[in-house]
Motif scaffolding. Structure first.
Motif, PDB file in Angstrom:
ATOM      1  N   PRO A 178       0.810  -1.221   0.000  1.00 12.41           N
ATOM      2  CA  PRO A 178       0.000   0.000   0.000  1.00 12.41           C
ATOM      3  C   PRO A 178       0.844   1.271   0.000  1.00 12.41           C
ATOM      4  CG  PRO A 178       0.143  -0.853   2.224  1.00 12.41           C
ATOM      5  CD  PRO A 178       0.945  -1.794   1.350  1.00 12.41           C
ATOM      6  N   ASN A 179       0.233   2.347  -0.469  1.00 12.28           N
ATOM      7  CA  ASN A 179       0.778   3.705  -0.327  1.00 12.28           C
ATOM      8  C   ASN A 179       2.217   3.824  -0.827  1.00 12.28           C
ATOM      9  OD1 ASN A 179       0.407   6.402   0.415  1.00 12.28           O
ATOM     10  ND2 ASN A 179       1.419   6.092   2.390  1.00 12.28           N
ATOM     11  N   THR A 180       2.509   3.186  -1.935  1.00 12.06           N
ATOM     12  CA  THR A 180       3.835   3.336  -2.528  1.00 12.06           C
ATOM     13  C   THR A 180       3.732   4.216  -3.768  1.00 12.06           C
ATOM     14  OG1 THR A 180       5.781   2.150  -3.350  1.00 12.06           O
ATOM     15  CG2 THR A 180       3.637   1.273  -3.977  1.00 12.06           C
ATOM     16  N   GLU A 181       4.753   5.005  -4.010  1.00  9.58           N
ATOM     17  CA  GLU A 181       4.720   5.988  -5.096  1.00  9.58           C
ATOM     18  C   GLU A 181       5.155   5.359  -6.413  1.00  9.58           C
ATOM     19  OE1 GLU A 181       7.454   9.693  -5.863  1.00  9.58           O
ATOM     20  OE2 GLU A 181       5.904  10.256  -4.397  1.00  9.58           O
ATOM     21  N   LEU A 182       4.384   5.664  -7.464  1.00  8.13           N
ATOM     22  CA  LEU A 182       4.657   5.153  -8.802  1.00  8.13           C
ATOM     23  C   LEU A 182       4.686   6.307  -9.791  1.00  8.13           C
ATOM     24  CD1 LEU A 182       2.141   2.180  -8.722  1.00  8.13           C
ATOM     25  CD2 LEU A 182       4.615   1.930  -8.648  1.00  8.13           C
ATOM     26  N   THR A 183       5.481   6.141 -10.838  1.00  2.00           N
ATOM     27  CA  THR A 183       5.536   7.116 -11.923  1.00  2.00           C
ATOM     28  C   THR A 183       4.981   6.468 -13.185  1.00  2.00           C
ATOM     29  OG1 THR A 183       7.483   8.192 -10.980  1.00  2.00           O
ATOM     30  CG2 THR A 183       7.008   8.611 -13.299  1.00  2.00           C
ATOM     31  N   ILE A 184       3.915   7.054 -13.726  1.00  9.55           N
ATOM     32  CA  ILE A 184       3.283   6.547 -14.943  1.00  9.55           C
ATOM     33  C   ILE A 184       3.814   7.354 -16.124  1.00  9.55           C
ATOM     34  CG2 ILE A 184       1.123   6.043 -16.109  1.00  9.55           C
ATOM     35  CD1 ILE A 184       1.520   4.524 -13.489  1.00  9.55           C
ATOM     36  N   THR A 185       4.401   6.671 -17.101  1.00 13.85           N
ATOM     37  CA  THR A 185       4.942   7.312 -18.298  1.00 13.85           C
ATOM     38  C   THR A 185       4.222   6.770 -19.522  1.00 13.85           C
ATOM     39  OG1 THR A 185       7.120   7.478 -17.237  1.00 13.85           O
ATOM     40  CG2 THR A 185       7.025   7.811 -19.623  1.00 13.85           C
ATOM     41  N   ILE A 186       3.754   7.668 -20.381  1.00 13.87           N
ATOM     42  CA  ILE A 186       3.040   7.282 -21.596  1.00 13.87           C
ATOM     43  C   ILE A 186       3.968   7.478 -22.786  1.00 13.87           C
ATOM     44  CG2 ILE A 186       0.979   7.620 -22.993  1.00 13.87           C
ATOM     45  CD1 ILE A 186       0.446   6.663 -20.128  1.00 13.87           C
ATOM     46  N   GLY A 187       4.310   6.372 -23.466  1.00 13.94           N
ATOM     47  CA  GLY A 187       5.175   6.448 -24.633  1.00 13.94           C
ATOM     48  C   GLY A 187       4.453   7.008 -25.842  1.00 13.94           C
ATOM     49  N   SER A 188       5.223   7.396 -26.860  1.00 11.06           N
ATOM     50  CA  SER A 188       4.671   8.014 -28.060  1.00 11.06           C
ATOM     51  C   SER A 188       5.091   7.222 -29.293  1.00 11.06           C
ATOM     52  CB  SER A 188       5.146   9.462 -28.182  1.00 11.06           C
ATOM     53  OG  SER A 188       4.747  10.029 -29.413  1.00 11.06           O
ATOM     54  N   GLU A 189       4.185   7.161 -30.281  1.00  8.56           N
ATOM     55  CA  GLU A 189       4.520   6.500 -31.537  1.00  8.56           C
ATOM     56  C   GLU A 189       5.527   7.311 -32.347  1.00  8.56           C
ATOM     57  OE1 GLU A 189       1.143   5.512 -33.852  1.00  8.56           O
ATOM     58  OE2 GLU A 189       0.483   3.886 -32.532  1.00  8.56           O
ATOM     59  N   ALA A 190       5.482   8.625 -32.222  1.00  8.07           N
ATOM     60  CA  ALA A 190       6.414   9.506 -32.941  1.00  8.07           C
ATOM     61  C   ALA A 190       7.364  10.158 -31.946  1.00  8.07           C
ATOM     62  CB  ALA A 190       5.643  10.566 -33.722  1.00  8.07           C
ATOM     63  N   ASP A 191       8.430  10.739 -32.481  1.00 12.54           N
ATOM     64  CA  ASP A 191       9.391  11.433 -31.629  1.00 12.54           C
ATOM     65  C   ASP A 191       8.775  12.720 -31.090  1.00 12.54           C
ATOM     66  OD1 ASP A 191      11.274   9.492 -32.118  1.00 12.54           O
ATOM     67  OD2 ASP A 191      12.150  10.558 -33.832  1.00 12.54           O
ATOM     68  N   VAL A 192       8.859  12.903 -29.782  1.00 12.55           N
ATOM     69  CA  VAL A 192       8.348  14.107 -29.135  1.00 12.55           C
ATOM     70  C   VAL A 192       9.431  14.659 -28.228  1.00 12.55           C
ATOM     71  CG1 VAL A 192       5.923  13.418 -29.238  1.00 12.55           C
ATOM     72  CG2 VAL A 192       7.314  12.729 -27.285  1.00 12.55           C
ATOM     73  N   ASP A 193       9.296  15.926 -27.899  1.00 17.65           N
ATOM     74  CA  ASP A 193      10.296  16.568 -27.053  1.00 17.65           C
ATOM     75  C   ASP A 193      10.267  16.020 -25.631  1.00 17.65           C
ATOM     76  OD1 ASP A 193      11.039  18.123 -29.195  1.00 17.65           O
ATOM     77  OD2 ASP A 193       9.692  19.779 -28.663  1.00 17.65           O
ATOM     78  N   GLU A 194       9.067  15.731 -25.140  1.00 15.83           N
ATOM     79  CA  GLU A 194       8.953  15.287 -23.748  1.00 15.83           C
ATOM     80  C   GLU A 194       7.756  14.358 -23.609  1.00 15.83           C
ATOM     81  OE1 GLU A 194       8.644  17.212 -19.228  1.00 15.83           O
ATOM     82  OE2 GLU A 194       8.552  18.485 -21.024  1.00 15.83           O
ATOM     83  N   LEU A 195       7.964  13.237 -22.933  1.00 12.91           N
ATOM     84  CA  LEU A 195       6.884  12.302 -22.664  1.00 12.91           C
ATOM     85  C   LEU A 195       6.109  12.744 -21.427  1.00 12.91           C
ATOM     86  CD1 LEU A 195       8.690   8.878 -23.250  1.00 12.91           C
ATOM     87  CD2 LEU A 195       7.193  10.100 -24.836  1.00 12.91           C
TER      88      LEU A 195
END
Length: 612
Positions: A178-195
């Motif tokens: 419980p109560n643990t911190e997670l980082t959700i990252t969404i990838g991109s099909e094309a090149d982007v400056d920042e995810l």
């Protein structure tokens, strides 16, 4: 010069500084030192679970599991739904050995008494554990991990029943973090400056759920621990279009044989010991495959099964070759036995509402079964989101319609759903036919029904008592005035239709229907509005076709209710659903596995809808 404006002496300034140091800085320094000391103490005594700052570390074998979800595109942005679970695999410590031993003994019994199962459902020792670093030493007595049992199962062709039970219970033996911190990252099909990234925390039972908004077309989801870089998981993106057709499907006893309404021992054996192949319902799974291949519709699997059974459900989906789709199960972290045997409730409502709200332009076909309350759950969303639910399809589950004869009640329900209700249906009154031959429980034909000799006579009306003399009024001595003469009646205006009938004779209204101006009251007042009938569950009917609410007041239905409560309850449920769906385009369909016409016609109808 006032005293307040006089400059402070050096001694006063030193006293003020000392006072501020005592009240402000010393407590802060003391707290920091205490925190560092506590962290150092934790790190020295249990370095596996706390870092040098005293923060709780995740166990080395921590897993993050992501569940299938959907992504939608609206207003130029993508909305990615993320759902998952953080846990550490369970081990066969003393507590889990006891749980495993009890369940294994139950599985060996032919019939376990309901009292025994009820006792286990309320036993606190059968509760699933939550990770607690302060009690981690209790796992030192482990003998074999569930993970190793699962791997040995895959390598050994002759799997014994104990290994199967361990594998099915592996997620119940696991400890949620419980109560643990997670980082959700969404990838991109094309090149982007920042995810795009989002930081969330798991709830008290290790589960997490969020929606991430991204400006680019997403490709993959990553959920990683913010504390340990080695703890992460990936999930592919499934993008659903806003329009088209979607299938909302139950799992248990709809596409997978579970036996929810049967004997609890049968249910436990199906879940914990039976082969995956024994769960198959080939008629329904083939139907789903045809729908997916021919029409390319989207699937949403919504079930009351706990997330701990997700691995078993995934194996069955692979075996049955079911179409891919989002999976929505219930969160449960209480008693292990209770989570397996808990009946269906309103847990689906939140998920169903979210799906309909996320896709306001999509039409849906709902598929459930007669074992639980799928009918009411789907009727609820059909009333709330009008014209989005095309049909509610309920699969027949054996022994779910009647205490006496399922086929008779099933046929009556079909007649209720398909008959043109132009008159009040009348229930035939024949006690012998109810018990021996239950045909025609509800007469939906247009032929008049003559009462039989068994009809109960109405009791005579009560005798009206004589009015006391002191309350009696005086008799009128004069007669009321006679009605006006026909000669004084005003000339009636005829319509063109009346003028075309020269032999029509004007009927003089009676004195009780004459207004003060000599005209007829019937000609002045508009016709009364039709009476609004109320359905069994309180919904009002706007149509004059159905008089289904009178069915339950008939003597025949009352007799049925005494002899077959389950059958009478189903008739009530169908009548309530018919009234609730008035004003919508939703239709209710009951079907059986051997009903080939249903599967063929439904595929044709969906194909026509998709082509529009």
């Amino acid at each position: 010069m006032s005293e307040s404006s006089q400059p402070l002496s050096r001694r006063q300034r030193l006293l003020g500084l000392a006072r501020n140091t005592r009240d402000t800085y010393i407590p802060k320094i003391t707290g920091s030192v205490s925190s560092l000391a506590t962290g150092a103490s934790r790190a020295l005594t249990n370095s596996d679970y706390y870092d040098e700052y005293g923060r709780v570390l995740l166990p080395k074998d921590t897993n993050v599991q992501l569940f299938p979800s959907y992504t939608r595109y609206q207003d130029g942005k993508y909305f990615v739904d993320v759902q998952g679970w953080v846990f550490t695999p369970g081990v066969m410590n003393r507590k889990n050995r006891i749980v495993f031993s009890v369940i294994k003994q139950i599985m060996k019994q032919r019939d376990a008494s309901p009292a025994t199962l009820s006792t286990l459902e309320n036993d606190n020792t059968m509760r699933q554990e939550v990770f607690n670093p302060n009690s981690a030493s209790s796992d030192n007595e482990s003998i074999v991990s569930v993970e190793s049992a699962s791997s040995s199962q895959g390598s050994n062709s002759s799997i014994n029943q104990d290994d199967v039970i361990k594998d099915r219970l592996s997620s119940f033996f696991a400890k949620s973090i419980p109560n643990t911190e997670l980082t959700i990252t969404i990838g991109s099909e094309a090149d982007v400056d920042e995810l795009v990234q989002q930081t969330i925390r798991s709830d008290g039972y290790g589960h997490f759920e969020t929606t991430v908004e991204v400006p680019y077309k997403p490709s993959v989801i990553q959920a990683a621990s913010s504390i340990m870089d080695t703890v992460f998981a990936f999930q592919d993106i499934i993008i659903y279009p806003n329009s088209g057709v979607g299938v909302i499907s139950d799992i248990d006893d709809t596409i997978k044989l579970t036996g929810v309404i049967g004997d609890k021992m049968v249910l436990l054996r199906n879940l914990l010991t039976n082969e995956v192949s024994s769960w198959s319902i080939p008629e329904v799974t083939t139907w789903y495959g045809d729908i997916y291949r021919n029409n390319n519709v989207n699937f949403f699997y919504v079930s009351n099964s706990p997330w701990q059974l997700y691995n078993s459900i995934t194996k069955y989906f692979q075996y049955a070759d079911l179409p891919p789709g989002s999976v929505h199960l219930k969160r449960y972290n209480g008693n292990i036995i209770s989570s397996l045997l808990e009946p269906s409730s309103s847990r689906k409502r939140k998920t169903l509402y979210k799906i309909l709200e996320d896709f306001p332009n999509k039409k849906f076909v709902c598929v459930g079964d007669s074992g639980e309350f799928d009918l009411e759950a789907y009727v609820d969303i059909a009333r709330t989101f009008k014209n989005q639910i095309l049909s509610i399809n309920i699969r027949y589950v054996e022994d779910s319609f009647s205490d006496l004869d399922d086929s008779k009640i099933y046929n009556e329900l079909i007649r209720l759903l398909t008959a043109k209700r132009k008159k009040i249906p009348v229930v035939k009154i024949n006690d012998s036919s109810v018990s021996n031959n239950m045909e025609d429980l509800i007469d939906l034909s247009d032929d008049p029904v003559t009462p039989t000799t068994t009809t109960k006579r109405k009791p005579p009306p009560p005798v009206v008592p004589n009015k006391p003399k002191n309350l009696q009024g005086n008799q009128l001595k004069r007669k009321p005035p006679p009605p006006p003469s026909p000669r004084t009646m005003p000339h009636k205006s005829y319509t063109d239709t009346a003028l075309q009938a020269p032999h029509a004779v004007q009927k003089i209204p009676s004195s009780s229907n004459i207004a003060s101006d000599g005209g007829s009251i019937n000609e002045e007042l508009p016709p009364l509005p039709p009476r609004r009938r109320t359905s069994p569950n309180g919904f009002q009917s706007d149509s004059g076709e159905g008089d289904l609410d009178y069915i339950m007041d008939s003597p025949g239905f009352l007799d049925l209710e005494e002899m077959d409560k389950k059958g009478a309850t189903w008739i009530k449920r169908i009548i309530a659903a018919i009234y609730a769906l008035e004003g919508t385009n939703t239709k209710i369909v009951l079907f059986k596995d051997e009903d080939d016409d249903f599967f063929t016609n439904h595929c044709i109808q969906l194909d026509e809808l998709v082509k529009k």
